[in-house]
Scaffold this active site. Structure first.
Site, PDB file in Angstrom:
ATOM      1  N   CYS A   1       3.824   2.016   2.382  1.00  0.00           N
ATOM      2  CA  CYS A   1       5.120   1.354   2.166  1.00  0.00           C
ATOM      3  C   CYS A   1       6.119   2.308   1.505  1.00  0.00           C
ATOM      4  O   CYS A   1       7.334   2.136   1.653  1.00  0.00           O
ATOM      5  CB  CYS A   1       4.951   0.122   1.284  1.00  0.00           C
TER       6      CYS A   1
ATOM      7  N   CYS B   1      38.902 -18.139 -19.122  1.00  0.00           N
ATOM      8  CA  CYS B   1      37.877 -17.293 -19.753  1.00  0.00           C
ATOM      9  C   CYS B   1      36.617 -17.253 -18.881  1.00  0.00           C
ATOM     10  O   CYS B   1      35.987 -16.195 -18.725  1.00  0.00           O
ATOM     11  CB  CYS B   1      37.514 -17.834 -21.136  1.00  0.00           C
TER      12      CYS B   1
ATOM     13  N   ASP C   1      11.498  31.927 -28.391  1.00  0.00           N
ATOM     14  CA  ASP C   1      12.530  32.368 -29.330  1.00  0.00           C
ATOM     15  C   ASP C   1      11.848  32.650 -30.670  1.00  0.00           C
ATOM     16  O   ASP C   1      10.745  32.161 -30.923  1.00  0.00           O
ATOM     17  CB  ASP C   1      13.584  31.267 -29.459  1.00  0.00           C
TER      18      ASP C   1
ATOM     19  N   CYS D   1      38.689 -21.612 -22.410  1.00  0.00           N
ATOM     20  CA  CYS D   1      39.246 -22.342 -21.268  1.00  0.00           C
ATOM     21  C   CYS D   1      38.648 -21.819 -19.973  1.00  0.00           C
ATOM     22  O   CYS D   1      37.852 -20.876 -19.967  1.00  0.00           O
ATOM     23  CB  CYS D   1      40.771 -22.200 -21.234  1.00  0.00           C
TER      24      CYS D   1
ATOM     25  N   ASP E   1      19.642  28.058 -27.391  1.00  0.00           N
ATOM     26  CA  ASP E   1      18.879  28.612 -26.281  1.00  0.00           C
ATOM     27  C   ASP E   1      19.095  27.851 -24.977  1.00  0.00           C
ATOM     28  O   ASP E   1      18.293  27.975 -24.051  1.00  0.00           O
ATOM     29  CB  ASP E   1      17.382  28.599 -26.634  1.00  0.00           C
TER      30      ASP E   1
ATOM     31  N   CYS F   1       0.844  -1.193   0.000  1.00  0.00           N
ATOM     32  CA  CYS F   1       0.000   0.000   0.000  1.00  0.00           C
ATOM     33  C   CYS F   1       0.878   1.241   0.000  1.00  0.00           C
ATOM     34  O   CYS F   1       2.104   1.157   0.059  1.00  0.00           O
ATOM     35  CB  CYS F   1      -0.935   0.010   1.207  1.00  0.00           C
TER      36      CYS F   1
END
Length: 824
Positions: free
Chosen positions: A19, A84, A500, A81, A700, A16
């Site tokens: 929380c 890796c 502008d 291997c 701007d 709710c």
């Protein structure tokens, strides 16, 4: 100082609105967390931090709200291997949000568990690929959506099963109250005690089965001293159930005449709350429809040219530089530039503009848009999370997860609301036991349980975020992106909108507006000769004249530029002189009747250019920066909304004022540099109050940053304008009016939701406590309380969904619906 990181993660366990405060408190108490905002509707947390991410996850786990996790598999090339394997595991474990990694050398794959929202499969695959281990995620088409569908189906099954168990209980108990003959029949056939035992068995199965979720979440929250909505349901149904068990098996321990059972109340409460959650989940699922539509616009595969062949490749495997073929009617898979081919592309899903855009060699195309009748070959320039579509989705997600200033107050109230409700319920029980009529105990139980059940603050918590989700989603469909959540609230408060001029009110490039001839010269012939001469010049006005001329131009000889005045050239044996009135005066050309009309146009903000042919005045060409289509309509609508309009531009004062008079703009500040625009904005803010500035998002930037709300006019291919709060995907100024209208309607919707949620609790908690009992003996049933509580949340979400039906008040103003796109 450590680098600040930002992430959004999904949270589980939130029952709710109360929380929200507990999760935020746990996050903010974690060392290194700078800010945390939790959204109850989306179950997400936006976190800015410089701490170890594991500490954040630990804090959430400790608070009882763990992060949602997902497990995916990556197919990896280059594993040779065991070393890796170890390296890949270390690389993945170092990625933010990854909690567990298992790499399999035999299958050359990795299974990764990570916190949802922090990272994603494609990002993990990219990390490995950059480290030298090409990786790709296993296909999980629609995994997230399917997961939600499965969750909804499971909730529906639980609700149906609970209803099947509760129905006999309700009929056995309430049927006897409503129909006396039925009560007598039950008493004479199976007996009252047998009826209680049947109700006990069915109610127990219901609470242990479908109703177990309330106890599993509510009791731990009570023990932590942070009760939530589940705790209210657990306390209410638990009290009714335990009282009924005593009345059934040990009635002697209860006062004489009070051994009544309330199994039906506990059972029906659980069913109604589950039903409410089911309806709420279904409605909330529709609030994210905009993002799902956007995400669904990208095709799953693309036709890629590789190694001399053409093959279909998954989108995840396309890399920058790939050459992609797009057939007529197909969607563009990724952002790119056209290599060859011509077509018209429907970009309405990005810009909101319904008219397809012509595309030819070197033109940009955007992933997710729809190709028309031509075939195109493009070179990929942006893929994966770098595409415009991905950026749009990301911006919409950020806006939907944002917290408005008004929500902070709501969260503070709901944080203390549940403990307060428990206190009110206890006071209610005590008051009934002391002052209530006999038998006081069952009446006290009914009133206390009703208070617990009816006072769930879910509607309060959903009031704001659901409206934000739907409003910002609909805005995205109309080509308006709210980058920052608080802009949605602030924009409707704007008293003045400053604009502008060049590129915002006007197209931003000069166009030939009028050709006035004299001395018997033909208009088309003058324009043909002038366009040929101006084709040798790179001046913007020259380009405008050339653009207005015919496609095939005559040859030019003896071209010479006259600095600051104009040009001279020989075209098809004619001496052509083009330039200002000063040039004509210096060369002895009599302008005659051309001058008065040209001067009038100059006073209106246009630029007159004169043409002389063979020493005789031929024409006056009027060049101006045209007003964008839809601009007058947009400004009229903004005036109707009660907004004051201002123009802030670097152009000369005469041109600016002429344009302002034409468009009905209230205030003009002209001839200012970018820094001067900031000063102009500050003065307007002091005079009028909250101000929104509309600009192109590049020149701007200082003004956009200084304004209370910065609105950037986008181009459809550059949406990541960091200084703007709102981005318009098209250049149409009517999008500003749409943005203001969406802001106003969304905030009105939020106020309606909050009014309902707070009014509901304010009025019905006293009713549940028994305030009406002295006036006719009316006491609210716990089952009715559960139904009212569930319907309250559904009302709030349904009211928010009305925002999906927003239609712009200006026809044709970016009114794009992605429903059309989904069918294409």
């Amino acid at each position: 100082m450590a680098e600040l990181l930002h992430t959004q993660i999904r949270i589980t366990g939130m029952g709710c609105a109360s929380c929200v405060g507990r999760v935020e408190g746990a996050l903010r108490a974690t060392t290194g967390v700078c800010s945390a905002e939790v959204n109850f509707a989306t179950k997400t947390a936006d976190i800015t931090y410089e701490a170890s991410f594991e500490e954040i996850l630990d804090a959430l786990n400790t608070a009882g709200y763990p992060s949602a996790t997902r497990q995916i598999r990556l197919d990896i090339d280059g594993i040779t291997c065991a070393s890796c394997v170890n390296r890949i595991e270390r690389i993945l474990q170092a990625s933010p949000g990854v909690s567990d990694v298992a790499v399999n050398l035999a299958t050359k794959s990795a299974t990764v568990t990570y916190a949802e929202g922090v990272t994603e499969a494609a990002m993990l695959a990219k990390t490995l690929t950059e480290a030298g281990y090409p990786a790709r995620p296993e296909a999980e088409d629609g995994a997230d959506h399917n997961c939600k569908i499965d969750e909804f189906a499971e909730m529906r099954r639980a609700t149906v099963f609970a209803a099947m168990l509760a129905l006999p209980v309700f009929v056995l108990e309430m049927g006897g109250h409503m129909i006396p003959a039925f009560h007598h029949w039950v008493h004479s056939t199976i007996g009252l005690q047998a009826s209680y035992l049947i109700q006990f068995a069915l109610a127990s199965a219901l609470l242990v089965g479908p109703g177990r979720v309330f106890y599993a979440k509510g009791i731990p929250s009570l023990l932590r001293g942070a009760p939530d909505m589940n705790a209210l349901v657990a306390l209410g149904t638990g009290a009714a159930y335990l009282y009924s068990v005593l009345a059934t098996f040990a009635p002697q321990v209860l006062p004489q005449g009070t051994a009544n059972v309330y199994f039906e109340a506990a059972a029906v409460i659980v069913v109604l709350i589950l039903l409410g959650r089911l309806m709420e989940a279904r409605a909330k699922g529709r609030t994210g429809a905009a993002i799902r539509k956007l995400a669904g616009l990208q095709p799953k595969t693309a036709r890629v040219e590789r190694d001399g062949t053409t093959q279909d490749q998954p989108i995840a495997e396309i890399i920058v530089g790939d050459i992609i073929q797009i057939r007529p009617g197909e969607r563009v898979p990724v952002d790119g530039n056209v290599l060859d081919g011509t077509s018209y592309v429907d970009e309405s899903m990005i810009t909101g503009e319904p008219i397809p855009i012509g595309k030819a060699k070197n033109d940009p195309v955007v992933g997710g848009t729809v190709n028309g009748t031509g075939a195109l070959r493009i070179r990929a320039t942006h893929v994966g999370s770098d595409t415009v579509l991905a950026q749009v989705v990301r911006l919409v997600e950020q806006a939907q997860g944002a917290k408005l200033p008004i929500q902070t107050l709501v969260d503070r109230i709901t944080y203390y609301f549940v403990p307060a409700v428990i206190g009110v319920a206890l006071l209610t029980v005590v008051a009934w036991l002391i002052f209530g009529p006999a038998p006081a105990l069952p009446l006290a139980l009914v009133a206390g349980v009703s208070v617990l059940i009816i006072a769930c603050p879910c509607a309060m918590g959903l009031a704001t975020p659901t409206s934000i989700m739907v409003g910002t989603g609909r805005a995205a469909e109309l080509g308006v992106l709210f980058r920052k959540g608080d802009a949605l609230q602030q924009l409707q408060q704007a008293k003045v909108i400053a604009l502008d001029k060049t590129g915002t009110l006007t197209l931003g490039r000069p166009e030939l507006e009028e050709v006035a001839t004299t001395n018997g010269f033909d208009c088309a012939e003058v324009l043909r000769l002038a366009a040929a001469a101006e084709a040798r010049s790179e001046h913007p006005i020259a380009t405008a004249i050339t653009r207005a001329g015919p496609d095939i131009l005559p040859d030019v000889k003896e071209f010479s530029s006259l600095t600051g005045l104009g040009l001279r050239a020989q075209v098809e044996g004619h001496s052509v002189l083009i330039g200002s009135d000063r040039l004509m005066v210096q060369t002895g050309i009599d302008l005659g009747s051309l001058r008065p009309d040209a001067q009038i146009r100059a006073a209106q903000g246009a630029t007159p250019i004169y043409v002389a042919i063979d020493g005789q005045a031929a024409a006056a060409l009027t060049v101006s920066d045209p007003i964008k289509p839809g601009t007058p309509e947009a400004l009229t609508r903004l005036h109707e909304m009660g907004v004051t309009l201002a123009m802030v531009t670097g152009d000369n004062a005469q041109t600016a004022q002429a344009l302002a008079d034409k468009l009905g703009i209230d205030h003009v500040t002209a001839e200012v540099l970018p820094e001067g625009k900031v000063d102009a904005i500050e003065k307007l803010q002091t005079r009028f109050g909250t101000l929104a500035f509309v600009g192109d998002g590049i020149n701007d930037a200082p003004a956009l940053a200084r304004a209370d709300i910065g609105v950037a006019i986008g181009t459809g291919t550059d949406v990541a304008i960091e200084t703007a709060d709102v981005v318009l995907m098209s250049g149409d100024l009517r999008g500003v009016a749409n943005a203001v209208e969406i802001s106003q309607r969304t905030m009105r919707n939020i106020r309606q939701n909050l009014g309902w949620a707070f009014g509901y609790n304010t009025l019905l908690i006293p009713v549940a406590a028994g305030a009406l009992y002295p006036f006719g003996g009316y006491l609210l049933s716990p089952a009715l309380a559960a139904g009212a509580m569930a319907l309250s949340s559904v009302f709030v979400v349904s009211n928010a969904l009305r925002l999906r039906r927003i239609r712009t008040s200006i026809p044709g103003a970016s009114d794009n619906s992605l429903r059309r796109e989904a069918v294409a």
